[in-house]
Design a protein around this motif. Structure first.
Motif, PDB file in Angstrom:
ATOM      1  N   ASP A   1       0.837  -1.188   0.000  1.00  0.00           N
ATOM      2  CA  ASP A   1       0.000   0.000   0.000  1.00  0.00           C
ATOM      3  C   ASP A   1       0.874   1.241   0.000  1.00  0.00           C
ATOM      4  O   ASP A   1       2.078   1.183   0.258  1.00  0.00           O
ATOM      5  CB  ASP A   1      -0.977   0.008   1.182  1.00  0.00           C
ATOM      6  CG  ASP A   1      -0.290   0.245   2.519  1.00  0.00           C
ATOM      7  OD1 ASP A   1       0.926  -0.010   2.611  1.00  0.00           O
ATOM      8  OD2 ASP A   1      -0.966   0.685   3.460  1.00  0.00           O
ATOM      9  N   GLY A   2       0.260   2.366  -0.317  1.00  0.00           N
ATOM     10  CA  GLY A   2       0.970   3.628  -0.339  1.00  0.00           C
ATOM     11  C   GLY A   2       0.542   4.480  -1.513  1.00  0.00           C
ATOM     12  O   GLY A   2      -0.291   4.076  -2.331  1.00  0.00           O
ATOM     13  N   PRO A   3       1.100   5.696  -1.643  1.00  0.00           N
ATOM     14  CA  PRO A   3       0.816   6.545  -2.796  1.00  0.00           C
ATOM     15  C   PRO A   3       1.231   5.860  -4.092  1.00  0.00           C
ATOM     16  O   PRO A   3       2.279   5.207  -4.146  1.00  0.00           O
ATOM     17  CB  PRO A   3       1.663   7.796  -2.528  1.00  0.00           C
ATOM     18  CG  PRO A   3       1.898   7.796  -1.048  1.00  0.00           C
ATOM     19  CD  PRO A   3       1.981   6.357  -0.657  1.00  0.00           C
ATOM     20  N   ILE A   4       0.436   6.012  -5.133  1.00  0.00           N
ATOM     21  CA  ILE A   4       0.710   5.320  -6.395  1.00  0.00           C
ATOM     22  C   ILE A   4       2.080   5.699  -6.948  1.00  0.00           C
ATOM     23  O   ILE A   4       2.823   4.838  -7.426  1.00  0.00           O
ATOM     24  CB  ILE A   4      -0.397   5.622  -7.425  1.00  0.00           C
ATOM     25  CG1 ILE A   4      -1.639   4.813  -7.086  1.00  0.00           C
ATOM     26  CG2 ILE A   4       0.065   5.291  -8.840  1.00  0.00           C
ATOM     27  CD1 ILE A   4      -2.751   4.914  -8.093  1.00  0.00           C
ATOM     28  N   GLY A   5       2.422   6.975  -6.900  1.00  0.00           N
ATOM     29  CA  GLY A   5       3.720   7.407  -7.426  1.00  0.00           C
ATOM     30  C   GLY A   5       4.876   6.709  -6.751  1.00  0.00           C
ATOM     31  O   GLY A   5       5.832   6.278  -7.408  1.00  0.00           O
ATOM     32  N   GLU A   6       4.795   6.588  -5.424  1.00  0.00           N
ATOM     33  CA  GLU A   6       5.872   5.926  -4.683  1.00  0.00           C
ATOM     34  C   GLU A   6       5.928   4.435  -4.999  1.00  0.00           C
ATOM     35  O   GLU A   6       7.010   3.853  -5.098  1.00  0.00           O
ATOM     36  CB  GLU A   6       5.675   6.150  -3.186  1.00  0.00           C
ATOM     37  CG  GLU A   6       5.853   7.612  -2.752  1.00  0.00           C
ATOM     38  CD  GLU A   6       5.670   7.790  -1.255  1.00  0.00           C
ATOM     39  OE1 GLU A   6       5.587   6.761  -0.546  1.00  0.00           O
ATOM     40  OE2 GLU A   6       5.614   8.949  -0.813  1.00  0.00           O
ATOM     41  N   ILE A   7       4.767   3.819  -5.134  1.00  0.00           N
ATOM     42  CA  ILE A   7       4.730   2.385  -5.450  1.00  0.00           C
ATOM     43  C   ILE A   7       5.369   2.121  -6.809  1.00  0.00           C
ATOM     44  O   ILE A   7       6.193   1.217  -6.969  1.00  0.00           O
ATOM     45  CB  ILE A   7       3.269   1.872  -5.431  1.00  0.00           C
ATOM     46  CG1 ILE A   7       2.737   1.831  -3.993  1.00  0.00           C
ATOM     47  CG2 ILE A   7       3.175   0.482  -6.063  1.00  0.00           C
ATOM     48  CD1 ILE A   7       1.268   1.486  -3.895  1.00  0.00           C
ATOM     49  N   LYS A   8       5.029   2.930  -7.792  1.00  0.00           N
ATOM     50  CA  LYS A   8       5.561   2.725  -9.143  1.00  0.00           C
ATOM     51  C   LYS A   8       7.062   3.012  -9.186  1.00  0.00           C
ATOM     52  O   LYS A   8       7.829   2.287  -9.821  1.00  0.00           O
ATOM     53  CB  LYS A   8       4.807   3.604 -10.139  1.00  0.00           C
ATOM     54  CG  LYS A   8       3.340   3.215 -10.282  1.00  0.00           C
ATOM     55  CD  LYS A   8       2.604   4.127 -11.230  1.00  0.00           C
ATOM     56  CE  LYS A   8       3.011   3.860 -12.663  1.00  0.00           C
ATOM     57  NZ  LYS A   8       2.146   4.582 -13.622  1.00  0.00           N
ATOM     58  N   GLU A   9       7.477   4.058  -8.477  1.00  0.00           N
ATOM     59  CA  GLU A   9       8.902   4.394  -8.462  1.00  0.00           C
ATOM     60  C   GLU A   9       9.722   3.292  -7.806  1.00  0.00           C
ATOM     61  O   GLU A   9      10.850   2.991  -8.233  1.00  0.00           O
ATOM     62  CB  GLU A   9       9.112   5.718  -7.728  1.00  0.00           C
ATOM     63  CG  GLU A   9      10.543   6.222  -7.757  1.00  0.00           C
ATOM     64  CD  GLU A   9      10.685   7.586  -7.118  1.00  0.00           C
ATOM     65  OE1 GLU A   9      11.839   8.034  -6.950  1.00  0.00           O
ATOM     66  OE2 GLU A   9       9.663   8.200  -6.773  1.00  0.00           O
ATOM     67  N   ALA A  10       9.144   2.684  -6.770  1.00  0.00           N
ATOM     68  CA  ALA A  10       9.864   1.636  -6.045  1.00  0.00           C
ATOM     69  C   ALA A  10      10.047   0.371  -6.875  1.00  0.00           C
ATOM     70  O   ALA A  10      10.875  -0.478  -6.536  1.00  0.00           O
ATOM     71  CB  ALA A  10       9.127   1.296  -4.749  1.00  0.00           C
ATOM     72  N   HIS A  11       9.280   0.246  -7.949  1.00  0.00           N
ATOM     73  CA  HIS A  11       9.363  -0.970  -8.764  1.00  0.00           C
ATOM     74  C   HIS A  11      10.197  -0.771 -10.033  1.00  0.00           C
ATOM     75  O   HIS A  11      10.068  -1.513 -10.997  1.00  0.00           O
ATOM     76  CB  HIS A  11       7.958  -1.486  -9.098  1.00  0.00           C
ATOM     77  CG  HIS A  11       7.309  -2.155  -7.935  1.00  0.00           C
ATOM     78  ND1 HIS A  11       6.766  -1.455  -6.884  1.00  0.00           N
ATOM     79  CD2 HIS A  11       7.149  -3.476  -7.619  1.00  0.00           C
ATOM     80  CE1 HIS A  11       6.270  -2.301  -5.995  1.00  0.00           C
ATOM     81  NE2 HIS A  11       6.498  -3.528  -6.415  1.00  0.00           N
ATOM     82  N   GLY A  12      11.034   0.252 -10.005  1.00  0.00           N
ATOM     83  CA  GLY A  12      12.109   0.344 -10.984  1.00  0.00           C
ATOM     84  C   GLY A  12      11.748   0.933 -12.319  1.00  0.00           C
ATOM     85  O   GLY A  12      10.623   1.336 -12.582  1.00  0.00           O
TER      86      GLY A  12
END
Length: 372
Positions: free
Chosen positions: A270-281
């Motif tokens: 869970d979390g903000p969408i931007g952070e989730i996408k950034e964390a996945h490279g």
């Protein structure tokens, strides 16, 4: 700021009854110290936002079981105030069970749930929530306006105010025009899309602070789906918190500020969408071809030394590069086949792609992935 003058026998500070205890704060006192004097003090009337918690909904360690089946297990999440929050996952993941626990329709076997700073089982919290259930239900033989008046009055809206609000919403959703007022029709005379709009109106008539929508886009055509999306955006701009569950990742990615993905009753991330996408490279490539892919292109995309995963939508592809592979090599090989390349862009992975990576494809409908 507002000021009030009050007599204070024995130097006791009193605030007149019309200033509610929960909405006042003593910020200054002035006195000359003389016996029997009038104390002048300043009372700051607090707005509701002074008492609103940072999170609209807080779930800590919630769980629900039915005999041997675990519907939700040790779920913790926080929904930021004023956000559009997606509760995502495949069918049967535990989304609806979580929503029903939020609404106190069913009680969690363990853990706590707080809404607007209060326990979910607090009777006073219900009227501040609007809920659109996945299972639509309207009185099919009743007139649309009568149904909506009934739903509004259940939430304490006066008949006169209910009529005013009903007119506004019917006009907004094109159910009342110069040619036709569908509010005078019976529910079963409306199309399925119209009925869904009526139920959505019923969810919002009492102007709730929290709006919970369970699979709201199910069965809607593109025009009605867009009308609903536009309304969600407007509600957010008014400071409302919107939670909706869905298994369609594209809707969530376009609308939500934050998401929680649930699978098999457990939180995956869970979390903000931007952070989730950034964390996945940054190993993803958006590829669009000018025509149907040739056999040569298909062979390149199946080369696991170059591509680890591909989301194939015929002429549009979301490609995850293999570890250590160079996207420029992929582009060169595709061009060498003679294929017409309309788009080749290194992008963040879509929410759908992240879901596949974390959970797998079972039960998920892709929808659009944002190509093109």
């Amino acid at each position: 700021m507002k000021t009030r003058r009050e007599n204070h026998p024995h130097n006791k500070r009193k605030v007149s009854a019309d200033v509610a205890k929960c909405t006042r704060e003593l910020v200054a006192v002035e006195t000359d110290g003389a016996p029997g004097c009038v104390h002048i003090y300043i009372v700051r009337l607090l707005t509701i936002t002074d008492y609103m918690p940072e999170y609209t909904i807080e779930i800590e360690g919630a769980g629900k079981r039915y005999a041997e089946h675990v519907a939700v297990s040790n779920l913790s999440l926080r929904v930021p105030k004023g956000a559009v929050y997606g509760l995502l996952g495949p069918n049967g993941a535990g989304k609806t069970t979580t929503i029903r626990m939020m609404l106190n329709i069913i009680a969690p076997d363990e853990g706590t749930i707080r809404i607007l700073g209060r326990r979910a089982d607090d009777p006073g919290i219900t009227d501040r929530i609007g809920y659109l259930p996945e299972e639509r239900g309207l009185y099919r033989k009743m007139q649309v306006r009568r149904v909506l008046r009934f739903l509004a009055e259940l939430k304490g809206v006066s008949p006169k105010e209910a009529e005013r609000r009903i007119d506004g919403w019917l006009e907004r959703f094109d159910l009342k025009t110069s040619e036709k007022d569908w509010g005078l029709s019976k529910i079963d005379e409306l199309s399925r899309g119209m009925q869904q709009k009526v139920q959505f109106i019923g969810t919002l008539l009492h102007d709730p602070d929290v709006v919970i929508l369970d699979e709201p886009f199910s069965g809607l055509d593109p025009i009605n789906a867009q009308a609903l999306k536009d309304t969600v955006v407007d509600l957010r701009q008014k400071g409302k918190t919107i939670i909706f569950s869905t298994h369609l990742m594209d809707n969530a990615e376009r609308i939500c500020d934050s998401v929680c993905i649930i699978a098999r009753g457990e939180k995956v991330l869970d979390g903000p969408i931007g952070e989730i996408k950034e964390a996945h490279g940054q190993r993803n490539v958006a590829l669009a071809l000018g025509g149907a892919p040739s056999t040569a292109v298909a062979q390149i995309l199946s080369d696991r030394t170059l591509v680890s995963r591909v989301d194939d939508s015929n002429r549009y592809f979301e490609v995850e590069m293999a570890s250590g592979a160079n996207p420029q090599d992929l582009l060169a090989k595709i061009v060498n086949t003679g294929a017409s390349v309309n788009r080749f862009e290194i992008v963040q992975p879509s929410l759908h792609q992240i879901f596949l990576e974390k959970v797998g494809a079972t039960g998920i409908e892709m929808g659009m992935t944002g190509h093109g």
